[in-house]
Design a protein around this motif. Sequence first.
Motif, PDB file in Angstrom:
ATOM      1  N   ILE A  61       0.838  -1.200   0.000  1.00  0.00           N
ATOM      2  CA  ILE A  61       0.000   0.000   0.000  1.00  0.00           C
ATOM      3  C   ILE A  61       0.874   1.251   0.000  1.00  0.00           C
ATOM      4  CG2 ILE A  61      -1.563   1.389   1.428  1.00  0.00           C
ATOM      5  CD1 ILE A  61      -2.924  -1.245   2.213  1.00  0.00           C
ATOM      6  N   LEU A  62       1.904   1.260   0.840  1.00  0.00           N
ATOM      7  CA  LEU A  62       2.806   2.409   0.892  1.00  0.00           C
ATOM      8  C   LEU A  62       3.564   2.561  -0.427  1.00  0.00           C
ATOM      9  CD1 LEU A  62       4.205   2.048   4.520  1.00  0.00           C
ATOM     10  CD2 LEU A  62       2.470   3.636   3.712  1.00  0.00           C
ATOM     11  N   THR A  63       3.885   1.422  -1.066  1.00  0.00           N
ATOM     12  CA  THR A  63       4.548   1.466  -2.372  1.00  0.00           C
ATOM     13  C   THR A  63       3.624   2.087  -3.411  1.00  0.00           C
ATOM     14  OG1 THR A  63       5.864  -0.504  -1.857  1.00  0.00           O
ATOM     15  CG2 THR A  63       5.638   0.068  -4.179  1.00  0.00           C
ATOM     16  N   THR A 108      -6.412   7.945   0.834  1.00  0.00           N
ATOM     17  CA  THR A 108      -6.825   7.679   2.212  1.00  0.00           C
ATOM     18  C   THR A 108      -8.069   8.451   2.649  1.00  0.00           C
ATOM     19  OG1 THR A 108      -5.388   9.458   3.027  1.00  0.00           O
ATOM     20  CG2 THR A 108      -4.426   7.245   2.908  1.00  0.00           C
ATOM     21  N   ASN A 109      -8.449   9.468   1.852  1.00  0.00           N
ATOM     22  CA  ASN A 109      -9.530  10.388   2.258  1.00  0.00           C
ATOM     23  C   ASN A 109      -9.216  11.101   3.570  1.00  0.00           C
ATOM     24  OD1 ASN A 109     -11.365  10.110   0.086  1.00  0.00           O
ATOM     25  ND2 ASN A 109     -11.980   8.110   0.885  1.00  0.00           N
ATOM     26  N   LEU A 141      -3.069   3.413   7.397  1.00  0.00           N
ATOM     27  CA  LEU A 141      -3.382   2.010   7.124  1.00  0.00           C
ATOM     28  C   LEU A 141      -4.844   1.692   7.452  1.00  0.00           C
ATOM     29  CD1 LEU A 141      -0.079   0.447   8.466  1.00  0.00           C
ATOM     30  CD2 LEU A 141      -0.760   0.698   6.082  1.00  0.00           C
ATOM     31  N   LYS A 142      -5.345   2.263   8.534  1.00  0.00           N
ATOM     32  CA  LYS A 142      -6.750   2.041   8.941  1.00  0.00           C
ATOM     33  C   LYS A 142      -7.693   2.602   7.883  1.00  0.00           C
ATOM     34  CE  LYS A 142      -9.930   2.650  12.816  1.00  0.00           C
ATOM     35  NZ  LYS A 142     -10.123   3.262  14.158  1.00  0.00           N
ATOM     36  N   SER A 143      -7.364   3.758   7.335  1.00  0.00           N
ATOM     37  CA  SER A 143      -8.231   4.386   6.322  1.00  0.00           C
ATOM     38  C   SER A 143      -8.294   3.541   5.063  1.00  0.00           C
ATOM     39  CB  SER A 143      -7.718   5.784   5.991  1.00  0.00           C
ATOM     40  OG  SER A 143      -6.520   5.699   5.230  1.00  0.00           O
ATOM     41  N   LEU A 144      -7.284   2.684   4.851  1.00  0.00           N
ATOM     42  CA  LEU A 144      -7.247   1.814   3.685  1.00  0.00           C
ATOM     43  C   LEU A 144      -7.724   0.394   4.002  1.00  0.00           C
ATOM     44  CD1 LEU A 144      -3.815   3.102   2.368  1.00  0.00           C
ATOM     45  CD2 LEU A 144      -6.018   3.475   1.291  1.00  0.00           C
ATOM     46  N   GLY A 145      -8.337   0.271   5.190  1.00  0.00           N
ATOM     47  CA  GLY A 145      -8.943  -1.010   5.562  1.00  0.00           C
ATOM     48  C   GLY A 145      -7.995  -2.020   6.146  1.00  0.00           C
ATOM     49  N   MET A 146      -6.832  -1.564   6.609  1.00  0.00           N
ATOM     50  CA  MET A 146      -5.849  -2.495   7.173  1.00  0.00           C
ATOM     51  C   MET A 146      -6.070  -2.637   8.694  1.00  0.00           C
ATOM     52  SD  MET A 146      -4.332  -3.363   4.487  1.00  0.00           S
ATOM     53  CE  MET A 146      -3.108  -4.381   5.287  1.00  0.00           C
TER      54      MET A 146
END
Length: 205
Positions: free
Chosen positions: A15-17, A135-136, A200-205
């Motif tokens: 995700i960071l990549t 990420t909104n 990460l949380k905003s991306l569902g992790m």
Amino acid sequence: MQKDEENMDDMEFDILTEIGNIGAGNATTALAKLIDGRVDMHVPKVEMLAFKDLAEILGGAEELVAGILLSLEGDIEGSMLFVLENKAAHHLVHKLMGSDGSTLEDSFTEMEQSALVEIGNIISGAYLTAISQLTNLNIIQTVPSLAIDMAGAILSVPAIEFGKLGDKALLIESQFEDDEIDVCGYFILIPTLESYTRILKSLGM
């Protein structure tokens, strides 16, 4: 529970990549508009590195570089640094100002420094837009400050300020190519640990 950067799994790093890839793409578009020319981008390298290893990646602690530093506020807090090799910084400034670049000295005039801040501001903004869109999350960047110094000295500022929050940074090495030279720029994102977790949380992790 906060994420420990040491234990970041492959999916999180992917995700960071992706953030790095989209950010570099945005930066390429912004750079091409800025210098009114064609700019191609090589696939960026994305790494999670300790502060102590960053200077080596930039060519060594004594390598002369231009660094544009800004603080991040809003949903993501921390620090961000955009670093250009000295030759690349001169090249971009000359392209922006329409000069022939025949004098590539170490020093920059006051006008060239202003141009460099503008370049850093626009490219950094392109990366932040990518992160914000994915990420909104609301990210506010402060007015950038410029330093022309050895890599070790420039990196010591965010390391001191944010070292107590985490000893790692996300490094995105982006290589831009125009019709004359390859321009290597380093985008270094240093969010607080809470901000990593929020991304990460905003991306569902």
